[in-house]
Design a protein around this motif. Structure first.
Motif, PDB file in Angstrom:
ATOM      1  N   GLU A  16     -94.633 -39.955 110.516  1.00 29.91           N
ATOM      2  CA  GLU A  16     -93.565 -40.238 109.551  1.00 29.91           C
ATOM      3  C   GLU A  16     -93.635 -41.675 109.059  1.00 29.91           C
ATOM      4  O   GLU A  16     -93.457 -41.951 107.878  1.00 29.91           O
ATOM      5  CB  GLU A  16     -92.202 -39.952 110.173  1.00 29.91           C
ATOM      6  N   GLY A  17     -93.916 -42.605 109.976  1.00 35.45           N
ATOM      7  CA  GLY A  17     -94.040 -44.005 109.586  1.00 35.45           C
ATOM      8  C   GLY A  17     -95.223 -44.241 108.676  1.00 35.45           C
ATOM      9  O   GLY A  17     -95.121 -44.962 107.676  1.00 35.45           O
ATOM     10  N   VAL A  18     -96.361 -43.636 109.001  1.00 31.38           N
ATOM     11  CA  VAL A  18     -97.551 -43.766 108.153  1.00 31.38           C
ATOM     12  C   VAL A  18     -97.268 -43.177 106.774  1.00 31.38           C
ATOM     13  O   VAL A  18     -97.617 -43.764 105.749  1.00 31.38           O
ATOM     14  CB  VAL A  18     -98.770 -43.072 108.815  1.00 31.38           C
ATOM     15  N   ALA A  19     -96.597 -42.033 106.731  1.00 31.22           N
ATOM     16  CA  ALA A  19     -96.284 -41.384 105.454  1.00 31.22           C
ATOM     17  C   ALA A  19     -95.321 -42.217 104.612  1.00 31.22           C
ATOM     18  O   ALA A  19     -95.378 -42.176 103.384  1.00 31.22           O
ATOM     19  CB  ALA A  19     -95.692 -39.997 105.695  1.00 31.22           C
ATOM     20  N   SER A  20     -94.454 -42.990 105.263  1.00 28.87           N
ATOM     21  CA  SER A  20     -93.508 -43.818 104.504  1.00 28.87           C
ATOM     22  C   SER A  20     -94.102 -45.174 104.136  1.00 28.87           C
ATOM     23  O   SER A  20     -93.462 -45.965 103.468  1.00 28.87           O
ATOM     24  CB  SER A  20     -92.207 -43.997 105.278  1.00 28.87           C
ATOM     25  N   GLY A  21     -95.351 -45.446 104.588  1.00 21.57           N
ATOM     26  CA  GLY A  21     -96.038 -46.666 104.183  1.00 21.57           C
ATOM     27  C   GLY A  21     -95.879 -47.837 105.126  1.00 21.57           C
ATOM     28  O   GLY A  21     -96.205 -48.967 104.764  1.00 21.57           O
ATOM     29  N   ALA A  22     -95.398 -47.610 106.327  1.00 17.02           N
ATOM     30  CA  ALA A  22     -95.207 -48.696 107.283  1.00 17.02           C
ATOM     31  C   ALA A  22     -96.557 -49.163 107.829  1.00 17.02           C
ATOM     32  O   ALA A  22     -97.468 -48.363 108.031  1.00 17.02           O
ATOM     33  CB  ALA A  22     -94.315 -48.238 108.429  1.00 17.02           C
TER      34      ALA A  22
END
Length: 130
Positions: free
Chosen positions: A64-70
Motif C-alpha cells: 500500500e505504501g509503495v502504491a501510494s508513492g512513499a
C-alpha cells in the motif's frame, strides 16, 4: 485524519502523505469487492494468472505504501522497520509477482485485483491477506 510526517518545524506541510501505523492496513479493514465487469474479456486477450501466494499483513502495508508513492525511508519510519527491512520485503514481493521494479509491482497488483480500484490511497483487498 492522520498527521503528516516529515513536516518542518515552521509548519510547512508536504504534498505527499506518508502512511502512518495508526492508518491501519488492509488487514484491519473489511473486504471491499470490485464491481463485476460487463461483457467479460474479448476473445484472444490474455488472462492474467491469479496471484499464487497471499500477502502477510506487513507485506500488505508495504505494498500500500509503495502504491501510494512513499519512499523506503518513509515506509521504514511509519512501520517502525529499518530501511533494509523494507527493502527486503519489497524484494520478496518483486519476486513473488515476478516483476523488475516498484512501478511494475503496483501495475501487476492492480491488474491482479490485489489493490482496490477507485480509492486513494490504494488498499490491498482483504482476500489477498493471510
Amino acid at each position: 485524519m492522520t498527521p503528516l510526517r516529515g513536516t518542518a518545524a515552521a509548519g510547512a506541510t508536504s504534498a505527499r502523505r506518508t502512511p502512518a501505523p495508526e492508518d491501519g492496513c488492509a488487514a484491519a479493514e473489511p473486504a471491499r469487492r470490485r464491481p463485476a465487469r460487463r461483457g467479460g474479456r474479448e476473445a484472444g486477450s490474455a488472462e492474467v494468472p491469479p496471484c499464487q501466494e497471499r500477502l502477510t499483513a506487513l507485506g500488505a502495508c508495504i505494498l500500500e505504501g509503495v502504491a501510494s508513492g512513499a519512499s523506503t525511508a518513509e515506509l521504514a519510519a511509519a512501520l517502525y522497520l529499518s530501511r533494509q527491512g523494507v527493502e527486503y520485503h519489497i524484494g520478496l514481493m518483486l519476486r513473488q509477482f515476478k516483476v523488475p521494479n516498484r512501478a511494475a509491482l503496483v501495475s501487476r497488483a492492480h491488474s491482479l485485483g490485489v489493490l482496490s480500484v477507485g480509492s486513494w490511497p490504494p488498499r490491498v483487498m482483504a482476500d489477498f491477506v493471510e
